[in-house]
Write an enzyme that holds these catalytic residues in place. Sequence first.
Site, PDB file in Angstrom:
ATOM      1  N   THR A  74       0.805  -1.153   0.088  1.00 24.49           N
ATOM      2  CA  THR A  74       0.053   0.070  -0.082  1.00 24.49           C
ATOM      3  C   THR A  74       0.853   1.444   0.013  1.00 24.49           C
ATOM      4  O   THR A  74       1.941   1.124   0.503  1.00 24.49           O
ATOM      5  CB  THR A  74      -0.955   0.151   1.432  1.00 24.49           C
ATOM      6  OG1 THR A  74      -1.807   1.122   1.541  1.00 24.49           O
ATOM      7  CG2 THR A  74      -0.074  -0.097   2.616  1.00 24.49           C
ATOM      8  N   CYS A  87      -2.277   5.040  -5.268  1.00 25.55           N
ATOM      9  CA  CYS A  87      -3.053   4.250  -4.293  1.00 25.55           C
ATOM     10  C   CYS A  87      -3.120   2.996  -5.049  1.00 25.55           C
ATOM     11  O   CYS A  87      -3.340   2.773  -6.273  1.00 25.55           O
ATOM     12  CB  CYS A  87      -4.349   4.652  -4.157  1.00 25.55           C
ATOM     13  SG  CYS A  87      -5.693   3.727  -3.219  1.00 25.55           S
ATOM     14  N   THR A  88      -2.716   1.632  -4.631  1.00 25.14           N
ATOM     15  CA  THR A  88      -2.767   0.278  -5.145  1.00 25.14           C
ATOM     16  C   THR A  88      -3.881  -0.170  -5.693  1.00 25.14           C
ATOM     17  O   THR A  88      -3.876  -1.251  -6.437  1.00 25.14           O
ATOM     18  CB  THR A  88      -1.979  -0.647  -4.315  1.00 25.14           C
ATOM     19  OG1 THR A  88      -2.718  -0.549  -2.890  1.00 25.14           O
ATOM     20  CG2 THR A  88      -0.576  -0.372  -3.908  1.00 25.14           C
ATOM     21  N   GLU A  89      -4.981   0.604  -5.251  1.00 27.53           N
ATOM     22  CA  GLU A  89      -6.283   0.399  -6.011  1.00 27.53           C
ATOM     23  C   GLU A  89      -6.668   1.048  -7.333  1.00 27.53           C
ATOM     24  O   GLU A  89      -7.554   0.640  -8.154  1.00 27.53           O
ATOM     25  CB  GLU A  89      -7.702   0.600  -5.063  1.00 27.53           C
ATOM     26  CG  GLU A  89      -7.638  -0.624  -3.896  1.00 27.53           C
ATOM     27  CD  GLU A  89      -6.614  -0.355  -2.875  1.00 27.53           C
ATOM     28  OE1 GLU A  89      -6.044  -1.263  -2.318  1.00 27.53           O
ATOM     29  OE2 GLU A  89      -6.310   0.916  -2.595  1.00 27.53           O
TER      30      GLU A  89
END
Length: 233
Positions: A82, A195-197
Amino acid sequence: MKIGIVGGLSPESTVTYYLHLTRRYAQLFGGSTAPEIVIYSVNLEAYHQYRNQGRWDLVTDDLVKAIHHLEGCGVDVALISTNTMHKVFAEVQARCTVKLLSIIDATIAAIQAQGLRKVGLLGTRFTMVDDFFTKALTRHGLDPVTPNAEEVAMIHRIIEDELVKGIFTEASRAQYLAVIQRLIGEGAEGIILGCTEIPLLIQQQHVPVPVFDTATLHAEAVLQYVLPHHTPV
């Protein structure tokens, strides 16, 4: 070498790391070969509460506990999957024996490899407003630009209410792309999906300048770290 991942931050992006590592490994070495990976999945809600209360000490403590579990499994290198929690990366590394690879370092290396200087940064409110990411960019000669206060609130809300829950809508994509286009208008030569999403919603095909998928870059960094130690089956 055995790879450790602190996952669950969120489950959606943890899958990105796992799939990238296993698929890339198979591409490189053929067949169904795969690296050894240990994932310790934490409670995302607890981390939301800690950061919202400003209790970064509790974030640090929980990450250290998670990495100690990974160390107990014999991992040789580890990742915190993250961007936001990299606010306490140095503190966590200082309390752990295993080497941690930074998502920020991996991102900066990718930007520099493309010869860019001015880059837009999207992420959670903490990543965009707190200075741990932007200061690192500046130290390496980069010029970060971030969304305005209204855009920050919108981007953060969509991450927390939708993306970490696996909800991806055209309406949210359009809102993100409007911000990205404005940052490009301010001179951004590339966009950090910090943001990893976010890369699950926004991909290169949607944006006219290079995008930097921090989750994939981070996973690739650890893959490159372990490759010299690979023993063919």
